[in-house]
Design a protein around this motif. Structure first.
Motif, PDB file in Angstrom:
ATOM      1  N   TYR A  43      47.135  41.230  42.506  1.00 37.02           N
ATOM      2  CA  TYR A  43      46.908  40.469  41.287  1.00 37.02           C
ATOM      3  C   TYR A  43      45.977  41.152  40.294  1.00 37.02           C
ATOM      4  CZ  TYR A  43      49.167  36.383  43.394  1.00 37.02           C
ATOM      5  OH  TYR A  43      50.062  35.514  43.958  1.00 37.02           O
ATOM      6  N   ASP A  44      45.088  41.999  40.786  1.00 36.73           N
ATOM      7  CA  ASP A  44      44.127  42.625  39.880  1.00 36.73           C
ATOM      8  C   ASP A  44      43.658  43.930  40.491  1.00 36.73           C
ATOM      9  OD1 ASP A  44      42.500  42.928  37.641  1.00 36.73           O
ATOM     10  OD2 ASP A  44      40.989  41.476  38.293  1.00 36.73           O
ATOM     11  N   MET A  45      43.231  44.840  39.653  1.00 36.81           N
ATOM     12  CA  MET A  45      42.616  46.084  40.119  1.00 36.81           C
ATOM     13  C   MET A  45      41.748  46.642  39.014  1.00 36.81           C
ATOM     14  SD  MET A  45      45.911  48.491  40.363  1.00 36.81           S
ATOM     15  CE  MET A  45      47.246  48.215  39.243  1.00 36.81           C
ATOM     16  N   LYS A  46      40.676  47.304  39.443  1.00 32.92           N
ATOM     17  CA  LYS A  46      39.727  47.877  38.493  1.00 32.92           C
ATOM     18  C   LYS A  46      39.192  49.192  39.043  1.00 32.92           C
ATOM     19  CE  LYS A  46      39.217  44.236  35.603  1.00 32.92           C
ATOM     20  NZ  LYS A  46      39.754  43.123  36.267  1.00 32.92           N
ATOM     21  N   LEU A  54      37.272  55.825  42.383  1.00 31.97           N
ATOM     22  CA  LEU A  54      37.278  54.604  43.190  1.00 31.97           C
ATOM     23  C   LEU A  54      38.034  53.490  42.477  1.00 31.97           C
ATOM     24  CD1 LEU A  54      33.653  54.430  44.638  1.00 31.97           C
ATOM     25  CD2 LEU A  54      35.706  55.463  45.641  1.00 31.97           C
ATOM     26  N   LEU A  55      38.966  52.889  43.210  1.00 33.17           N
ATOM     27  CA  LEU A  55      39.785  51.809  42.673  1.00 33.17           C
ATOM     28  C   LEU A  55      39.677  50.615  43.611  1.00 33.17           C
ATOM     29  CD1 LEU A  55      42.000  50.887  40.593  1.00 33.17           C
ATOM     30  CD2 LEU A  55      43.679  51.743  42.249  1.00 33.17           C
ATOM     31  N   LEU A  56      39.450  49.444  43.038  1.00 32.28           N
ATOM     32  CA  LEU A  56      39.361  48.202  43.788  1.00 32.28           C
ATOM     33  C   LEU A  56      40.604  47.376  43.490  1.00 32.28           C
ATOM     34  CD1 LEU A  56      37.464  46.415  45.554  1.00 32.28           C
ATOM     35  CD2 LEU A  56      36.582  45.482  43.406  1.00 32.28           C
ATOM     36  N   THR A  57      41.269  46.851  44.538  1.00 36.60           N
ATOM     37  CA  THR A  57      42.458  46.028  44.345  1.00 36.60           C
ATOM     38  C   THR A  57      42.261  44.658  44.993  1.00 36.60           C
ATOM     39  OG1 THR A  57      43.483  47.015  46.331  1.00 36.60           O
ATOM     40  CG2 THR A  57      44.064  47.977  44.199  1.00 36.60           C
ATOM     41  N   VAL A  88      43.323  36.388  46.399  1.00 35.34           N
ATOM     42  CA  VAL A  88      42.233  36.894  45.562  1.00 35.34           C
ATOM     43  C   VAL A  88      42.854  37.210  44.205  1.00 35.34           C
ATOM     44  CG1 VAL A  88      40.363  38.548  45.330  1.00 35.34           C
ATOM     45  CG2 VAL A  88      41.160  37.899  47.614  1.00 35.34           C
ATOM     46  N   LEU A  89      42.414  36.498  43.174  1.00 36.22           N
ATOM     47  CA  LEU A  89      43.039  36.596  41.858  1.00 36.22           C
ATOM     48  C   LEU A  89      42.423  37.657  40.960  1.00 36.22           C
ATOM     49  CD1 LEU A  89      43.420  32.801  41.073  1.00 36.22           C
ATOM     50  CD2 LEU A  89      45.165  34.377  41.942  1.00 36.22           C
ATOM     51  N   SER A  90      41.121  37.885  41.106  1.00 33.11           N
ATOM     52  CA  SER A  90      40.468  38.804  40.176  1.00 33.11           C
ATOM     53  C   SER A  90      39.296  39.521  40.830  1.00 33.11           C
ATOM     54  CB  SER A  90      39.971  38.044  38.934  1.00 33.11           C
ATOM     55  OG  SER A  90      39.011  37.078  39.305  1.00 33.11           O
ATOM     56  N   CYS A  91      38.971  40.659  40.240  1.00 40.28           N
ATOM     57  CA  CYS A  91      37.809  41.427  40.692  1.00 40.28           C
ATOM     58  C   CYS A  91      37.158  42.057  39.472  1.00 40.28           C
ATOM     59  CB  CYS A  91      38.208  42.486  41.721  1.00 40.28           C
ATOM     60  SG  CYS A  91      39.457  43.668  41.183  1.00 40.28           S
TER      61      CYS A  91
END
Length: 137
Positions: A43-46, A54-57, A88-91
C-alpha cells in the motif's frame, strides 16, 4: 531538488496488488530489480531521507519490510505481536531517518526505531552483500 545535480541513484520504485516491488532506473529507463517477500498487496513505500538505498514498504500482509535496494536485500521485517493486527496502510520516515511511523487498518499508529544495534548491524551487513544481478527473462 535539481536531479541533474544529484549524483546518487535516480530510481523509481513501483508496487501494488501482487506484493512485488519493481525498481526502475529512470536514467537508463530499465527495470533493474524486483523485490519479493510480501504476502499481499503493498500500500505504501518510502525511501529513507538519509540513506538513498533504504526503502520501507507497507503491506496488506500486516508487515513492513526494510530493503537495501542496492543489494536487493530484505534487511528487516516489522510484524508480529508488537506489529499491526491488520493491513498497514502508510509509512513515513522521521527526517533524521532513525525512526518511522506507520498507520494501519487496525486503527493504530506505530512508531519503530532503527537505533538498536541489531538493526544497525543488519543495515551495515546488507551493504556488504554482493548485489543481485537482474535475471534476463
Amino acid at each position: 531538488t535539481d536531479l541533474a545535480q544529484h549524483d546518487g541513484p535516480q530510481l523509481l520504485a513501483a508496487a501494488g496488488k501482487r506484493g512485488i516491488v519493481k525498481v526502475i532506473d529512470t536514467v537508463r529507463r530499465s527495470l533493474i530489480l524486483t523485490l519479493s517477500g510480501h504476502g499481499d498487496e503493498i500500500y505504501d513505500m518510502k525511501y529513507s531521507p538519509v540513506d538513498e538505498w533504504l526503502l520501507l514498504t507497507a503491506s496488506k500482509d500486516e508487515s513492513l519490510r526494510l530493503w537495501n535496494v542496492k543489494t536487493a536485500t530484505c534487511i528487516a521485517i516489522f510484524a508480529g505481536h508488537e506489529g499491526h493486527r491488520d493491513a498497514v496502510l502508510s509509512c513515513a520516515w522521521h527526517p533524521l531517518g532513525a525512526r518511522f511511523a506507520t498507520g494501519g487498518m487496525d486503527n493504530s499508529v506505530k512508531i519503530y526505531s532503527l537505533e538498536s544495534s541489531e538493526i544497525q548491524n543488519a543495515i551495515a551487513e546488507s551493504s556488504s552483500v554482493e548485489p543481485r544481478k537482474k535475471k534476463n527473462i
